[in-house]
Every structure is written in structure tokens, then in C-alpha cells.
Design an enzyme around this catalytic site. Structure first.
Site, PDB file in Angstrom:
ATOM      1  N   ASP A  76      10.828  -2.339  -1.831  1.00  0.00           N
ATOM      2  CA  ASP A  76      12.294  -2.251  -1.801  1.00  0.00           C
ATOM      3  C   ASP A  76      12.907  -3.638  -1.579  1.00  0.00           C
ATOM      4  OD1 ASP A  76      11.576  -2.458   0.832  1.00  0.00           O
ATOM      5  OD2 ASP A  76      12.698  -0.720   1.533  1.00  0.00           O
ATOM      6  N   SER A  77      12.045  -4.672  -1.477  1.00  0.00           N
ATOM      7  CA  SER A  77      12.547  -6.048  -1.550  1.00  0.00           C
ATOM      8  C   SER A  77      13.223  -6.271  -2.913  1.00  0.00           C
ATOM      9  CB  SER A  77      11.403  -7.046  -1.335  1.00  0.00           C
ATOM     10  OG  SER A  77      10.310  -6.746  -2.187  1.00  0.00           O
ATOM     11  N   ASP A 109       7.752   1.729  -2.928  1.00  0.00           N
ATOM     12  CA  ASP A 109       8.389   1.937  -1.621  1.00  0.00           C
ATOM     13  C   ASP A 109       9.342   3.125  -1.655  1.00  0.00           C
ATOM     14  OD1 ASP A 109       7.517   0.249   0.371  1.00  0.00           O
ATOM     15  OD2 ASP A 109       8.909  -1.365  -0.141  1.00  0.00           O
ATOM     16  N   LYS A 161       4.787   3.962  -0.318  1.00  0.00           N
ATOM     17  CA  LYS A 161       4.745   3.290   0.995  1.00  0.00           C
ATOM     18  C   LYS A 161       5.966   3.711   1.795  1.00  0.00           C
ATOM     19  CE  LYS A 161       5.366  -1.379   1.532  1.00  0.00           C
ATOM     20  NZ  LYS A 161       6.585  -1.452   2.365  1.00  0.00           N
ATOM     21  N   GLU A 188       7.785   3.207   5.942  1.00  0.00           N
ATOM     22  CA  GLU A 188       7.761   2.394   7.164  1.00  0.00           C
ATOM     23  C   GLU A 188       7.751   3.294   8.394  1.00  0.00           C
ATOM     24  OE1 GLU A 188      10.933  -0.481   7.049  1.00  0.00           O
ATOM     25  OE2 GLU A 188      10.265  -1.283   5.101  1.00  0.00           O
ATOM     26  N   GLU A 232       3.182  -6.360   8.829  1.00  0.00           N
ATOM     27  CA  GLU A 232       4.104  -7.466   8.559  1.00  0.00           C
ATOM     28  C   GLU A 232       4.486  -8.142   9.870  1.00  0.00           C
ATOM     29  OE1 GLU A 232       7.362  -6.445   5.991  1.00  0.00           O
ATOM     30  OE2 GLU A 232       8.337  -8.402   6.246  1.00  0.00           O
TER      31      GLU A 232
END
Ligand code: KIV
Length: 297
Positions: free
Chosen positions: A78-79, A117, A146, A148, A214
Site C-alpha cells: 500500500d506504499s 497489501d 499482507k 498489519e 519493519e
């Protein structure tokens, strides 16, 4: 990992350097380079001590270049929001954004494992919400999703992985929580260390196949990597993870500023700038197009 091994490690954290040594020696099987990366190759690579390579990509122009270059796994992160859509954080990224980017990467590659993501707000509500969002990304070509977070995601990870959706966890600095974490800061120091390890074990237990770490101290990432059977992928987490990921535009030097943990493997930003400026000059002076580039009749 057995409970005995876990408690022994927790009692003797100062011995992490022995762990690191044993990690570099541990190759209990030969890794056969797959023609197409599938989820089982991740664990096989870890067992063989073969580092896993991952780069982000969001489109059909960079993804095949990275595939050709030998990248094992592509993260449609999602960057995308920061790199391509001009957002200041990942929070505004939508599921539709991620579907479009994932589909472009999937259409243009065959060998790398594609991880997409789940964007902020599309999975935290309930396991059912997580399943419905993840299914949309799988339908357009993702091989895994993915998400978080740690313990709070266990029920979702469990539902997804038992429903045919491989899940990648993401711990340490988690950009979607930047407002609660107070910005991009190292996570897992001091008393947070045990919580991080606990969360990593909980995700593995729930069925995660891979874990991104991260911005954690290198010794914490080493300890987690040793404690887990599943591989870890580090970004700003030192050299002792099972593999590394970078945001491609950072890796290629597309922007003026890069975080400290990034190595710029090229200066593509200035190359592209020079190409565009030469093009403008050539158009204005009339040197392009010349007779090589058009048909007079
Ligand atoms: O979105 C992304 O690019 C990521 C990486 C920073 C791991 O999640």
C-alpha cells in the site's frame, strides 16, 4: 518451536549472537530454484538458508523488469499510495486502488509470488471483512495477502489461511498505525521486545506463511527469525532476517530523500530527469523527430 526452546531463549537474550551464527550455518536441505514461486518455497528457502528477495511493484512496467532481474516475490504494497498516488501516508489507499495495481502486476509476471497489501480500513473490523477484502485481491491475481498487526489479527489470519488465502503478517513499525505509533520509529526495544516476539508467534500459530518486520533492532529481528519456523522479511530490521524487502523507488534512487536503511542501487530519478530534459530540448530545437523517426510519405 518447542516451549522449552522458547523459554530458554527468553531467559537468555544476551546469547542472540549465537543464534545468528547458527542461523548462517543452518542449511538442512538444498533449495531448488522454483520455476514459479509458490507459498511452500518460502519455508523451503528459509530451511536451506537461501535469502528471499522481495521488491514492491504496482504496475506492468516495473514488475516484469524485477521478474527478469530475479526477484522472488513482488509486494504490491500500500506504499502504492505514497509512491504512485501522491498520498502522504498509506491510509487513503482503497481496495479498488490495490485491485488495479495487483491485477497489473499479475498480468505482467509469471514467476514471482505476488503478495498484495490489504489497505487500511478493509480488514480490521472482523474476520469476515478481512476475508471479503482478501478474496477480491486473490481474484485479480494475488497469491497471498499482507495485513498489519499481531494478536488482534489472529482470528482473521486463521480464517483466511484456512480458506485458501495465504497470509503474510507485518510487525514492528506498521505504517497504517502511524498515528498511534507516533510516526516511523524503531519498534521492539526494551519491554516491547517480548510483546513483539509474542505477536510473531501468535501470527505463525494462526497460520501466517511469512512475516515482514519493519524498523526493529537487528537483534530482535534475529531472535524472532530464529524463534519462528516461517521466514521473516526485513525492512530496516538488519541482516539476520530470512530475506529483505525495499520499496522499489527507494532502491532505484527515484527520489531525493531515502530513509537511512535504504541503499540506493541506482540513480534512476536523475537519469529520467536528464532523459526528459534532453527530449524537451530536442523538440524545441527541432532535432527530434529527424528523418529516422518518421515517414515523409
Ligand atoms: O507497503 C509497503 O511497501 C510495505 C513495505 C514497506 C513492507 O508494506
Amino acid at each position: 518451536m518447542s516451549d522449552r526452546k522458547y523459554s530458554r531463549m527468553m531467559c537468555d537474550k544476551t546469547k542472540f549472537h549465537h543464534i545468528i551464527e547458527s542461523m548462517s550455518e543452518s542449511s538442512d536441505s538444498e533449495f531448488v530454484e522454483p520455476r514459479v514461486w509458490r507459498v511452500q518455497h518460502l519455508a523451503q528457502a528459509k530451511r536451506a538458508g537461501r535469502k528471499i528477495t522481495m521488491l514492491t511493484s504496482y504496475d506492468a512496467i516495473t514488475a516484469p523488469i524485477f521478474e527478469d532481474a530475479g526477484v522472488d516475490t513482488i509486494l504490491v504494497g500500500d506504499s502504492y499510495g505514497n509512491v504512485c498516488l501522491g498520498h502522504k501516508s498509506t491510509l487513503p489507499v482503497t481496495l479498488e486502488d490495490m485491485e488495479r495495481a495487483t491485477a497489473a502486476v499479475a498480468r505482467s509476471t509469471t514467476r514471482p509470488l505476488i503478495i498484495a497489501d490489504l489497505p487500511f480500513g478493509t480488514y480490521e473490523g472482523s474476520p469476515t471483512q478481512a476475508f471479503e477484502s482478501a478474496a477480491r485481491l486473490m481474484k485479480v491475481g494475488a497469491n497471498a495477502v499482507k495485513l498489519e498487526g499481531g494478536e488482534a489479527r489472529v482470528a482473521s489470519v486463521s480464517l483466511l489461511s484456512s480458506s485458501g488465502i495465504p497470509v503474510v503478517g507485518h510487525l514492528g513499525f506498521t505504517p497504517q498505525s502511524e498515528n498511534t505509533l507516533g510516526g516511523p520509529r524503531i519498534q521492539g526495544r526494551g519491554s516491547e521486545r517480548e510483546r513483539l516476539l509474542h505477536n510473531a508467534l501468535a501470527l505463525q500459530e494462526a497460520g501466517a506463511c511469512l512475516l515482514v518486520l519493519e524498523l526493529t533492532p537487528a537483534d530482535v529481528a534475529a531472535e524472532i527469525t530464529e524463534a519462528l519456523d516461517i521466514p521473516t522479511i526485513g525492512i530496516g530490521a538488519g541482516p539476520h532476517t530470512s530475506g529483505q524487502v525495499l520499496v522499489w523507488s527507494d532502491m532505484a534512487g527515484m527520489t531525493d530523500w531515502t530513509p537511512r536503511f535504504v541503499r540506493r542501487f541506482a540513480e534512476l530519478g536523475s537519469e529520467l530527469h536528464n532523459a526528459a530534459s534532453d527530449y524537451c530540448e530536442a523538440v524545441k530545437t527541432g532535432s527530434f523527430p529527424d528523418s529516422n523517426h518518421y515517414h515523409a510519405k
